[in-house]
Design a protein around this motif. Sequence first.
Motif, mmCIF file in Angstrom:
data_model
loop_
_atom_site.group_PDB
_atom_site.id
_atom_site.type_symbol
_atom_site.label_atom_id
_atom_site.label_comp_id
_atom_site.label_asym_id
_atom_site.label_seq_id
_atom_site.Cartn_x
_atom_site.Cartn_y
_atom_site.Cartn_z
ATOM 1 N N VAL A 1 30.061 38.440 37.736
ATOM 2 C CA VAL A 1 31.321 37.714 37.931
ATOM 3 C C VAL A 1 31.041 36.395 38.640
ATOM 4 N N GLY B 1 43.889 33.843 39.906
ATOM 5 C CA GLY B 1 44.025 33.274 38.583
ATOM 6 C C GLY B 1 45.337 32.541 38.376
ATOM 7 N N CYS C 1 30.957 38.873 45.263
ATOM 8 C CA CYS C 1 31.412 39.389 43.964
ATOM 9 C C CYS C 1 30.229 40.023 43.219
ATOM 10 N N ASN D 1 40.135 32.691 37.376
ATOM 11 C CA ASN D 1 39.570 34.030 37.565
ATOM 12 C C ASN D 1 40.518 35.084 37.022
ATOM 13 N N TRP E 1 40.456 38.531 41.481
ATOM 14 C CA TRP E 1 39.655 38.115 42.624
ATOM 15 C C TRP E 1 40.068 38.913 43.864
ATOM 16 N N ARG F 1 33.084 32.884 40.569
ATOM 17 C CA ARG F 1 34.303 32.219 41.055
ATOM 18 C C ARG F 1 34.485 30.979 40.187
ATOM 19 N N ARG F 2 35.575 30.919 39.404
ATOM 20 C CA ARG F 2 35.698 29.937 38.336
ATOM 21 C C ARG F 2 36.907 29.029 38.549
ATOM 22 N N TYR G 1 42.387 27.611 39.423
ATOM 23 C CA TYR G 1 41.496 28.768 39.422
ATOM 24 C C TYR G 1 41.667 29.565 38.132
ATOM 25 N N GLN H 1 31.615 26.909 38.492
ATOM 26 C CA GLN H 1 31.421 28.328 38.753
ATOM 27 C C GLN H 1 30.479 28.496 39.938
#
Length: 281
Positions: A207, A181, A203, A152, A155, A209-210, A150, A119
């Motif tokens: 939140v 995502g 962001c 998310n 995004w 970025r995952r 990803y 993340q």
Amino acid sequence: MAENALIDFTTLESGMDEKAAAYRSAQPFPHIVLDDVLVPEAFDKAVGEFPGIKDEFWQGYLHVNETKYSNTQPDTWGPTLHDVAEEFCSPRFVAFLEKLTGIEGLMSDWTMDGGGLHQTLRGGHLNIHADFTTHHTHQNWARRVNILLYLNEEWPEEWGGKLELWDKDMTACQGTVTPAGNRMLVFTTSFDSFHGHPDPLTCPDTVARRSMALYYFTEEEHAVRRSTNYQPRPDESVTRKAAIRADRTIVDIYDRVKRRLGISDERIQAILARVDKIRRR
């Protein structure tokens, strides 16, 4: 499709000849972007299980060249995330990667050396780099392929965070990947497969970025070790270029010491964080 399927193998394995040709001819280095990799129900569950921003198992990598967090312990993940990672280590998925990339003898890595869940928070970044080239425990394992999935929910473009793909001479960005995502990037690890998202994320504070990252190796008699090779972009300031290169040298020293003495990531990250703090004064 099986009732408990996690990966949409039917779609993933369709048109393999075309996908393999596209992968191998892609610029600036072999790669492909694949959407809807997980079945919708599995993706929704994986997103729901993703650890919270302040989860106790996140480990920070906070220095000049990156500000992100990782969790390399699948046993601490939710059941769907754990099982998705297992599927990415399965013989069927590894065989898919071999056909896609043309690299035979790939091995998955359940130890998540450098991988796992990642993340990056608001203001975070990852400078342009080529990844380290050999496993830290199995030093005859050469790192050959990366996958990034990803995770998310959304995004928007204005949040930044696109992964930039740079040419081997670091003269220009030749492509970007939005971390949408259920999108997967697969690419070949080499000495000059330069990539990153170097600009601070915008962001919201709530939140991240995952993503989930896994790496694949081949066993080599003479695997060539090189630590993560961070690179400045051409338009960076002189001061910034110097900081990136100095930090890269520290990372390389750490990489060598870690392999010989087993010094923990926590200790080196504390040192790197102090260096970054001094630089900011």
